[in-house]
Design a protein around this motif. Structure first.
Motif, PDB file in Angstrom:
ATOM      1  N   ILE A  86       0.892  -1.113  -0.139  1.00 32.84           N
ATOM      2  CA  ILE A  86       0.090   0.003   0.005  1.00 32.84           C
ATOM      3  C   ILE A  86       1.013   1.270   0.058  1.00 32.84           C
ATOM      4  CG2 ILE A  86      -1.623   1.231   1.265  1.00 32.84           C
ATOM      5  CD1 ILE A  86      -2.685  -1.501   2.439  1.00 32.84           C
ATOM      6  N   ASP A  87       0.734   1.950  -1.088  1.00 34.04           N
ATOM      7  CA  ASP A  87       1.511   3.295  -1.116  1.00 34.04           C
ATOM      8  C   ASP A  87       0.549   4.652  -1.083  1.00 34.04           C
ATOM      9  OD1 ASP A  87       4.052   4.329  -3.535  1.00 34.04           O
ATOM     10  OD2 ASP A  87       3.184   5.371  -1.677  1.00 34.04           O
ATOM     11  N   ARG A  88       0.696   5.126  -0.142  1.00 32.88           N
ATOM     12  CA  ARG A  88      -0.077   6.406   0.247  1.00 32.88           C
ATOM     13  C   ARG A  88      -0.073   7.223  -0.794  1.00 32.88           C
ATOM     14  NH1 ARG A  88      -1.044  11.156   2.219  1.00 32.88           N
ATOM     15  NH2 ARG A  88      -3.070  11.389   3.660  1.00 32.88           N
ATOM     16  N   GLU A  89       1.194   7.548  -1.158  1.00 37.07           N
ATOM     17  CA  GLU A  89       1.194   8.472  -2.234  1.00 37.07           C
ATOM     18  C   GLU A  89       0.736   8.302  -3.614  1.00 37.07           C
ATOM     19  OE1 GLU A  89       3.718   7.602   0.134  1.00 37.07           O
ATOM     20  OE2 GLU A  89       3.389   9.344   1.033  1.00 37.07           O
ATOM     21  N   GLU A  90       0.664   6.831  -3.896  1.00 30.80           N
ATOM     22  CA  GLU A  90       0.084   6.383  -5.250  1.00 30.80           C
ATOM     23  C   GLU A  90      -1.498   6.489  -5.176  1.00 30.80           C
ATOM     24  OE1 GLU A  90       1.404   2.556  -6.241  1.00 30.80           O
ATOM     25  OE2 GLU A  90       0.206   2.445  -8.019  1.00 30.80           O
ATOM     26  N   LEU A  91      -1.836   6.136  -4.065  1.00 33.29           N
ATOM     27  CA  LEU A  91      -3.211   6.243  -3.940  1.00 33.29           C
ATOM     28  C   LEU A  91      -3.987   7.598  -3.923  1.00 33.29           C
ATOM     29  CD1 LEU A  91      -4.022   3.390  -1.301  1.00 33.29           C
ATOM     30  CD2 LEU A  91      -4.261   3.308  -3.643  1.00 33.29           C
ATOM     31  N   CYS A  92      -3.295   8.598  -3.167  1.00 32.42           N
ATOM     32  CA  CYS A  92      -3.948   9.890  -2.910  1.00 32.42           C
ATOM     33  C   CYS A  92      -3.171  11.084  -3.174  1.00 32.42           C
ATOM     34  CB  CYS A  92      -4.435   9.786  -1.178  1.00 32.42           C
ATOM     35  SG  CYS A  92      -5.533   8.279  -0.688  1.00 32.42           S
ATOM     36  N   GLY A  93      -2.033  10.847  -3.251  1.00 29.06           N
ATOM     37  CA  GLY A  93      -1.090  12.000  -3.735  1.00 29.06           C
ATOM     38  C   GLY A  93      -0.672  12.741  -2.456  1.00 29.06           C
ATOM     39  N   ARG A  94      -1.093  14.014  -2.705  1.00 32.08           N
ATOM     40  CA  ARG A  94      -0.815  15.005  -1.264  1.00 32.08           C
ATOM     41  C   ARG A  94      -2.104  15.271  -0.683  1.00 32.08           C
ATOM     42  NH1 ARG A  94       3.673  16.885   0.233  1.00 32.08           N
ATOM     43  NH2 ARG A  94       2.991  18.730   0.480  1.00 32.08           N
ATOM     44  N   SER A  95      -3.363  14.611  -0.816  1.00 36.02           N
ATOM     45  CA  SER A  95      -4.233  14.635  -0.102  1.00 36.02           C
ATOM     46  C   SER A  95      -4.172  14.619   1.376  1.00 36.02           C
ATOM     47  CB  SER A  95      -5.223  13.754  -0.681  1.00 36.02           C
ATOM     48  OG  SER A  95      -6.568  13.986   0.022  1.00 36.02           O
ATOM     49  N   ALA A  96      -4.840  15.258   2.207  1.00 34.21           N
ATOM     50  CA  ALA A  96      -4.482  14.986   3.615  1.00 34.21           C
ATOM     51  C   ALA A  96      -5.375  13.876   4.054  1.00 34.21           C
ATOM     52  CB  ALA A  96      -4.988  16.581   4.397  1.00 34.21           C
ATOM     53  N   GLU A  97      -6.402  13.570   3.466  1.00 33.79           N
ATOM     54  CA  GLU A  97      -7.020  12.235   3.967  1.00 33.79           C
ATOM     55  C   GLU A  97      -6.962  11.102   2.881  1.00 33.79           C
ATOM     56  OE1 GLU A  97     -10.625  14.621   6.491  1.00 33.79           O
ATOM     57  OE2 GLU A  97     -11.276  13.118   4.779  1.00 33.79           O
ATOM     58  N   CYS A  98      -6.613  10.208   3.391  1.00 36.51           N
ATOM     59  CA  CYS A  98      -6.514   9.076   2.390  1.00 36.51           C
ATOM     60  C   CYS A  98      -7.224   7.707   3.058  1.00 36.51           C
ATOM     61  CB  CYS A  98      -4.955   8.780   2.048  1.00 36.51           C
ATOM     62  SG  CYS A  98      -4.638   7.455   1.071  1.00 36.51           S
ATOM     63  N   SER A  99      -8.176   7.181   2.677  1.00 40.98           N
ATOM     64  CA  SER A  99      -8.788   6.053   2.980  1.00 40.98           C
ATOM     65  C   SER A  99      -9.276   5.079   2.015  1.00 40.98           C
ATOM     66  CB  SER A  99     -10.238   6.471   3.759  1.00 40.98           C
ATOM     67  OG  SER A  99      -9.858   7.261   4.774  1.00 40.98           O
ATOM     68  N   LEU A 100      -9.113   3.897   2.432  1.00 43.46           N
ATOM     69  CA  LEU A 100      -9.743   2.695   1.073  1.00 43.46           C
ATOM     70  C   LEU A 100     -11.299   2.549   1.648  1.00 43.46           C
ATOM     71  CD1 LEU A 100      -6.615   0.350   1.122  1.00 43.46           C
ATOM     72  CD2 LEU A 100      -7.481   1.900  -0.706  1.00 43.46           C
ATOM     73  N   HIS A 101     -12.119   2.572   0.725  1.00 44.30           N
ATOM     74  CA  HIS A 101     -13.381   2.431   1.023  1.00 44.30           C
ATOM     75  C   HIS A 101     -13.782   1.004   0.534  1.00 44.30           C
ATOM     76  CE1 HIS A 101     -14.301   6.644   2.347  1.00 44.30           C
ATOM     77  NE2 HIS A 101     -13.460   7.025   1.147  1.00 44.30           N
ATOM     78  N   LEU A 102     -14.348   0.153   1.736  1.00 48.08           N
ATOM     79  CA  LEU A 102     -14.636  -1.016   1.149  1.00 48.08           C
ATOM     80  C   LEU A 102     -16.027  -1.490   1.446  1.00 48.08           C
ATOM     81  CD1 LEU A 102     -11.687  -3.010   3.246  1.00 48.08           C
ATOM     82  CD2 LEU A 102     -11.458  -2.186   0.946  1.00 48.08           C
ATOM     83  N   GLU A 103     -16.470  -2.187   0.515  1.00 50.30           N
ATOM     84  CA  GLU A 103     -17.790  -2.802   0.641  1.00 50.30           C
ATOM     85  C   GLU A 103     -17.755  -4.258   1.093  1.00 50.30           C
ATOM     86  OE1 GLU A 103     -19.876  -0.077  -2.671  1.00 50.30           O
ATOM     87  OE2 GLU A 103     -19.889  -2.103  -3.010  1.00 50.30           O
ATOM     88  N   VAL A 104     -18.471  -4.623   2.044  1.00 53.49           N
ATOM     89  CA  VAL A 104     -18.357  -6.003   2.500  1.00 53.49           C
ATOM     90  C   VAL A 104     -20.068  -6.412   2.080  1.00 53.49           C
ATOM     91  CG1 VAL A 104     -18.292  -7.720   4.315  1.00 53.49           C
ATOM     92  CG2 VAL A 104     -16.834  -5.585   4.337  1.00 53.49           C
TER      93      VAL A 104
END
Length: 848
Positions: free
Chosen positions: A117-135
């Motif tokens: 999991i690379d936070r910078e790859e997922l969200c860039g410079r965004s202050a919030e970074c979350s993975l939204h999962l659907e179970v």
């Protein structure tokens, strides 16, 4: 309470949303031996935090770059699911974007890290970074939303645009002047991206860092004292950038400063920072800003050329164009707010002196959003087809919507096409569930085309649509139905065994197995025999067959029920009543009854006296049972020239009467041959021999005594018969009127909606075609005939007799007129009794 313990508690309290810290905070709150008020306060804070966390969706936290298998949370336990039901209910994860970063162990219900999991790859410079999962679990379908926060770690060092930067500084530059530099960048966020700079020790330069209102650090070299190109023509400096992470990461760049000679004044801009706003998608050639610089020198040293700084990123250079003479900055590429919200442009103003001098300014271009992105719709996890008896609220599909715009332009609302039995329910942020809103009926509407429309809040608004074809699955909720509850068919007797009688058909509006209809007899007893010995029905086609020849004299009406049943679970069925009328054929010859074969006739009888009667019956009915009598002339009479004999026989009564007065020339023994014939096609006959003995009146007291009674008592007998006929006709007429009144009363009292019942009036009864020809039933009345298994016949047919022509005398004409009138009245009586259809007559015809 120690300060160290208090700080540790508050650290756990701030992270109490994560299950691994909640227990630690609780344990510390109960273990402190402080005052009761302090413990209550701490526990109250902990309760508020855990309540706030529990009131929303399930949230976890995981650091970026965690190793494979790193524990994230006990997701099954937190969602209230049993471990044993994860596999049977098809427990699965679905996430927007990359779905392989996290995985769930179905054996223990633990959510763990599956891949890097690379936070910078997922969200860039965004202050919030979350993975939204659907179970998603099935049986029944449930959807849970889980948010996994990806925490930043200090895994990116500061990076300068260039590892070695060359600068040119004039030796005449005064102390305190500033040379702008491009600072380093750090892909991390928060404290991990807060940079501090340091410069290696030297005598001429110091490092200055300024922070603007836009949180942009302006880095520059400040000259501490005059340079001397002759002493030191070049200076080599090292700038180090250190971020605020733990552990700290550093980045460096080397400065190679060349000291230039001559030029006195560098160009200066009107403003050091230009701030402008520009709408995205601005057309090429749009003027962004005009920069202006001036130089105090004269001549060529005053002429200025504008240019972008060499450290400008290539992406910025591809978006803007700078006029080197006038300082116009124009748009030359696609400006997209969703890609970059702010451009920082470094502009240099260089004079034409030798050596040239350079002035610097910064242009900050803020990009404004326009509504240029249509909403995106994604439909997944379809539960199709939908059973038509599905309960209200059943989830049909999951729908996610998104819009790359921001603010009002990115606010999306969803709607459905009207007149569909579904609705959208917002479940989590931009997630919707398509649920059943009203009852379904596959027989009315087998499928629905549902169009979901997503519309943003921009002006003008943009919209997108997605279609879902919802098939309605059949359940066995309709029983097979016949066109009408009662069918009538006519079959001639003496049919061949296995003959097809008619075909019954029931329609089931269900589908597949639920609509596959099979037919069977509703077994009952017909007299001493089972119904199945008479007829059979084909289970698939509904064809009804007669298994044996039917006999009208044995069975006039065969009434039974056929059941139609579908193949659903549980099966549904209905019955239809079939009336099989057995039509008579002339298969029975007239049968003579005993009596009347020999009589003593006085010679003194005159014309018109009844001397004997031939009695015969026919087992058939209708025309086939209507008998006529004919006197065959003996051969001697025919040989004598066809002279008329002294006797004749009534055409329809069988009565033998005299045609003239007897005389001595008549033979003493008369042998009469009577032919009895029915009216069938072809006609069947029987013959009867009647012996008459002519005697004198003195030798036959009975005959002599009967002659006057026959001559004088005939009018009296006829009068009595007329009285009986009148009484019978009145009784039958009264019964007919009473029946009609009762029928009209029942029809008027029937509710208006019973037109389709078994007794519905005005609806014609269906009659099947048979081999005997085409038969139909009246639309205004329905014929009802009882099944005959031994009772006397109920259908009597009478016709006005036509007596054979011949010469008669006056007495004979009068007697003949009486006979004709009597016969006509009898005929009218029988016709009236035939109209009622319910009168049973068992008295022999000759009593009239």
């Amino acid at each position: 309470m120690k300060n160290k313990e208090l700080k540790l508690f508050f650290k756990y309290w701030m992270d109490a949303r994560e299950s691994q810290y909640l227990g630690k905070a609780c344990a510390m709150a109960f273990s402190w031996r402080e005052s009761l008020e302090v413990r209550r306060l701490l526990l109250w804070l902990l309760f508020l935090t855990t309540w706030e966390a529990g009131s929303g969706q399930v949230r976890y936290s995981v650091p970026e770059e965690a190793k494979h298998g790193t524990f994230v949370g006990r997701i099954a336990q937190d969602l209230g699911l049993e471990l044993a039901e994860l596999v049977p209910r098809l427990f699965r994860l679905a996430s927007k974007g990359r779905g392989d970063l996290l995985e769930v162990n179905l054996q223990n219900g633990i959510l763990f890290v599956n891949s890097r999991i690379d936070r910078e790859e997922l969200c860039g410079r965004s202050a919030e970074c979350s993975l939204h999962l659907e179970v998603i679990v099935d049986r029944p379908l449930q959807v849970f939303h889980v948010e996994v926060e990806v925490r930043d770690i200090n895994d990116n060092p500061p990076v300068f645009p260039m590892t070695v930067k060359k600068l040119f500084v004039y030796e005449s530059r005064p102390p305190g002047s500033r040379v702008p530099l491009e600072g380093a960048s750090d892909s991390d966020i928060g404290a991990n991206s807060q940079l501090t700079y340091s410069l290696n020790s030297n005598d001429y330069f110091t490092l200055a860092v300024k922070r603007s209102d836009e949180e942009i650090k302006s880095l520059g070299l400040v000259l501490k004292k005059f340079l001397n190109r002759e002493d030191t023509p070049e200076h080599h400096l090292l700038i180090t950038a250190v971020d605020g992470g733990k552990p700290e990461l550093t980045g460096t760049t080397q400065l190679k400063i060349t000291v230039l000679d001559v030029n006195d004044n560098a160009p200066e801009f009107e403003r050091t920072v230009y701030k402008v706003r520009l709408f995205e998608n601005a057309p090429n050639g749009t003027v962004v800003v005009v920069v202006n610089a001036s130089d105090l020198d004269e001549g060529p040293n005053k002429d200025i050329v504008y240019s972008f700084n060499a450290d400008m990123p290539a992406d910025t250079l591809s978006k803007f164009h700078l006029d080197p003479v006038n300082g116009y900055i124009n748009v030359k590429g696609n400006i997209d707010f969703e890609d970059t919200k702010l451009y920082e442009i470094q502009v240099d103003a260089t004079d034409k002196g030798i050596p040239p001098m350079v002035g610097h300014c910064t242009v900050l271009v803020e990009i404004l959003d326009t509504n240029d992105n249509i909403p995106e719709l994604v439909i997944k996890s379809l539960s199709l087809p939908v059973l038509e008896d599905a309960p209200l609220g059943t989830v049909i599909a999951l729908i996610s919507v998104s819009d790359r715009d921001s603010g009002v332009n990115g606010q999306v609302t969803c709607s459905l096409t009207p007149s569909v039995p579904f609705k959208l329910v917002s479940t989590f942020r931009n997630y919707y569930s398509l649920v059943l809103d009203s009852a379904l009926d596959r027989e009315s509407v087998p499928s629905y085309g549902v169009v979901v429309t997503a519309r943003d809040g921009g002006s003008p608004p943009l919209s997108a649509t997605a279609s879902v074809w919802v098939e309605v699955a059949d359940v066995n909720d309709n029983a097979p139905a016949f066109a009408q509850p009662e069918h009538t068919v006519f079959v001639r007797e003496n049919n061949a065994p296995g003959r097809h009688i008619c075909t019954l058909s029931a329609r089931d509006p269900d589908a597949q197995e639920n609509a596959r209809v099979s037919y069977s007899l509703v077994e009952r007893r017909v007299g001493e025999r089972a119904l199945s010995s008479y007829v059979s029905v084909h289970a698939e086609s509904g064809r009804v067959f007669a298994l044996q020849p039917l006999d009208h004299e044995e069975l006039e009406l065969l009434q039974f029920q056929v059941s139609a049943r579908d193949a659903g679970v549980p099966p549904l069925g209905s019955n239809v009543t079939l009336q099989v009328f057995v039509l008579d054929e002339n298969d029975n010859a007239p049968a003579l009854l005993p009596g009347g074969a020999g009589e003593l006739v006085p010679r003194s009888l005159g014309a018109g006296h009844v001397v004997a009667k031939v009695r015969a019956v026919d087992a058939d009915s209708g025309y086939n049972a209507w008998l006529s009598y004919e006197l065959l002339q003996p051969a001697a009479a025919a040989a004598a020239g066809g002279a008329r004999g002294p006797f004749r026989v009534g055409l329809y009564t069988g009565e033998i009467s005299t045609t003239r007065a007897l005389d001595e020339a008549d033979a003493p023994r008369q042998r009469l041959l009577v032919l009895v014939k029915d009216h069938g096609e072809p006609a069947l006959t029987a013959t009867a021999t009647v012996l008459l003995s002519l005697v004198e009146s003195g030798l036959a007291p009975r005959a002599s005594s009967r002659a006057p009674e026959g001559a004088a008592g005939a009018p009296t007998a006829l009068l009595d018969v007329n009285v009986y006929l009148i009484v019978a006709i009145c009784a039958v007429s009264s019964l007919l009127v009473l029946t009609l009144l009762l029928y009209v009363a029942l029809r008027c009292a029937a509710p208006p909606g019973e037109g389709e019942g078994a007794g519905a009036a005005g609806k014609p009864a269906l009659v099947c075609a048979s081999a005997v020809g085409s038969w139909s039933c009246s639309q205004q009345r329905r014929q009802r005939v009882c099944s005959g298994e031994g009772p006397p016949k109920t259908d009597l047919m009478a016709f006005s007799p036509s007596l054979p022509p011949g010469p008669v005398n006056g007495d004979r004409e009068e007697q003949l007129g009486v006979d004709v009138d009597l016969s006509a009245k009898v005929s009218n009586f029988f016709i009236l009794s035939k109209m009622t259809l319910f009168l049973h007559v068992s008295t022999p015809l000759e009593t009239f």
